[in-house]
Scaffold this active site. Structure first.
Site, mmCIF file in Angstrom:
data_model
loop_
_atom_site.group_PDB
_atom_site.id
_atom_site.type_symbol
_atom_site.label_atom_id
_atom_site.label_comp_id
_atom_site.label_asym_id
_atom_site.label_seq_id
_atom_site.Cartn_x
_atom_site.Cartn_y
_atom_site.Cartn_z
ATOM 1 N N ASP A 247 23.346 -47.122 -5.035
ATOM 2 C CA ASP A 247 24.150 -47.297 -3.786
ATOM 3 C C ASP A 247 25.445 -46.748 -4.111
ATOM 4 O OD1 ASP A 247 21.863 -48.615 -3.125
ATOM 5 O OD2 ASP A 247 22.865 -50.495 -2.330
ATOM 6 N N ASP A 248 25.944 -46.448 -2.915
ATOM 7 C CA ASP A 248 27.570 -46.436 -2.651
ATOM 8 C C ASP A 248 27.831 -44.808 -2.857
ATOM 9 O OD1 ASP A 248 27.396 -48.954 -2.155
ATOM 10 O OD2 ASP A 248 28.546 -49.505 -3.786
ATOM 11 N N HIS B 182 23.223 -45.869 3.826
ATOM 12 C CA HIS B 182 23.754 -47.021 3.429
ATOM 13 C C HIS B 182 24.910 -47.429 4.419
ATOM 14 C CE1 HIS B 182 24.358 -50.288 0.379
ATOM 15 N NE2 HIS B 182 25.249 -49.831 0.005
ATOM 16 N N HIS C 265 30.629 -48.788 4.489
ATOM 17 C CA HIS C 265 30.174 -50.020 3.794
ATOM 18 C C HIS C 265 30.730 -51.387 4.476
ATOM 19 C CE1 HIS C 265 28.934 -52.280 0.310
ATOM 20 N NE2 HIS C 265 28.318 -51.359 -0.242
ATOM 21 N N HIS D 110 24.526 -48.822 -9.060
ATOM 22 C CA HIS D 110 25.431 -48.301 -8.012
ATOM 23 C C HIS D 110 25.880 -46.878 -8.879
ATOM 24 C CE1 HIS D 110 25.428 -52.219 -6.888
ATOM 25 N NE2 HIS D 110 25.688 -51.886 -5.569
#
Length: 284
Positions: free
Chosen positions: A107-108, A158, A162, A252
């Protein structure tokens, strides 16, 4: 013995766990629900460019923000296809009846400091993974998006900046998801078919809007907690201790110092393969 090395007994446990799985094809998934409290989203977090939808012009590029907070839930997916009604009320968590298959997800990102190293490790072992990207990061690293797709990885949505989804208006949820899907489609030629809520914090609007954009919701089964930067050894142990048929692993590749995540992948990936696990992604 170093903290990131496994004793023979643990390797045997992994092999036994892998052997217990049936050898049915990847594609069927189970729904489960777990949860951990989320901390509030950071004040003043940058939002996505408002308004754009599929095929719309790109919005202004935003600088990456510091948004790594605690994930709130855990979940995983069905077949890799455009979402169809009815709208889901929970994200997918676990691969069901997938034999020795597991899913690695990151993620991210993409982050030019850490994502390339993760891609290299996956390439060395001929393994595919899922990358849930943030629009503000992808906008300034589109070459890494293309590299992900060229290597056969699944690129998911995603959000743009965020945010904590339940704390924002439906119109902003639509902008967060829609702007990121637009960017991915402009860069790769096809829109994403999967999305993951920041912090694992979903709500009814996010499921409805995700479905409108043709995406299925995917969370995770095993949280490496790498965002806490606990050290390479603890990350490796969480993955190997949580390994099992149908598991979806959350890691991540951005949002902080991810050098431990990079190093951990180099250790646990060959261990999983040696134990008989097939690291895969959902297919069309």
């Amino acid at each position: 013995m170093k903290s990131d090395q496994l004793p023979t007994s643990r390797r045997m446990v992994l092999r036994i766990a892998a052997a217990l799985g049936a050898t049915t094809t990847f594609g069927l998934f189970a729904l489960e629900r777990t949860g951990t409290p989320a901390r509030p989203a950071p004040p003043g977090a940058a939002g996505p460019p408002a308004g754009p939808r599929l095929g719309a012009p790109a919005g202004p590029r935003l600088a990456p923000s510091s948004y790594r907070l605690q994930p709130m839930t855990a979940y995983a997916p069905p077949r890799y296809r455009r979402a169809l009604p009815p709208v889901r009320q929970r994200p997918f968590l676990r691969v069901s009846g997938a034999g020795r298959s597991m899913v690695l997800s990151f993620d991210d990102g993409p982050d030019p400091q850490y994502t390339p190293a993760i891609l290299r490790t996956l390439r060395e072992h001929d393994v595919r993974a899922m990358f849930f990207v943030c629009g503000e990061m992808a906008a300034v690293n589109q070459d890494l998006l293309r590299e992900m797709a060229d290597d056969g990885h699944v690129v998911g949505n995603h959000s743009w900046s965020h945010p904590l989804i339940p704390k924002i208006r439906p119109s902003r949820i639509r902008d967060e998801l829609g702007s990121t899907s637009d960017l991915i489609e402009r860069t790769l030629g096809t829109p994403p078919l999967w999305y993951r809520a920041p912090y694992g914090a979903w709500n009814r609007h996010s499921f409805e809007i995700g479905a409108e954009l043709g995406m299925e919701p995917l969370a995770w089964t095993v949280d490496t907690l790498d965002w806490k930067e606990p050290g390479t050894g603890p990350i490796v142990r969480r993955v190997l201790d949580g390994a099992g048929p149908g598991v979806v692993v959350l890691s991540h590749d951005a949002g902080g110092d991810r050098s431990q995540s990079v190093a951990a992948l180099r250790t646990y990936l060959p261990e999983l393969l040696a134990a008989g696990y097939h690291l895969t992604v959902p297919r069309r």
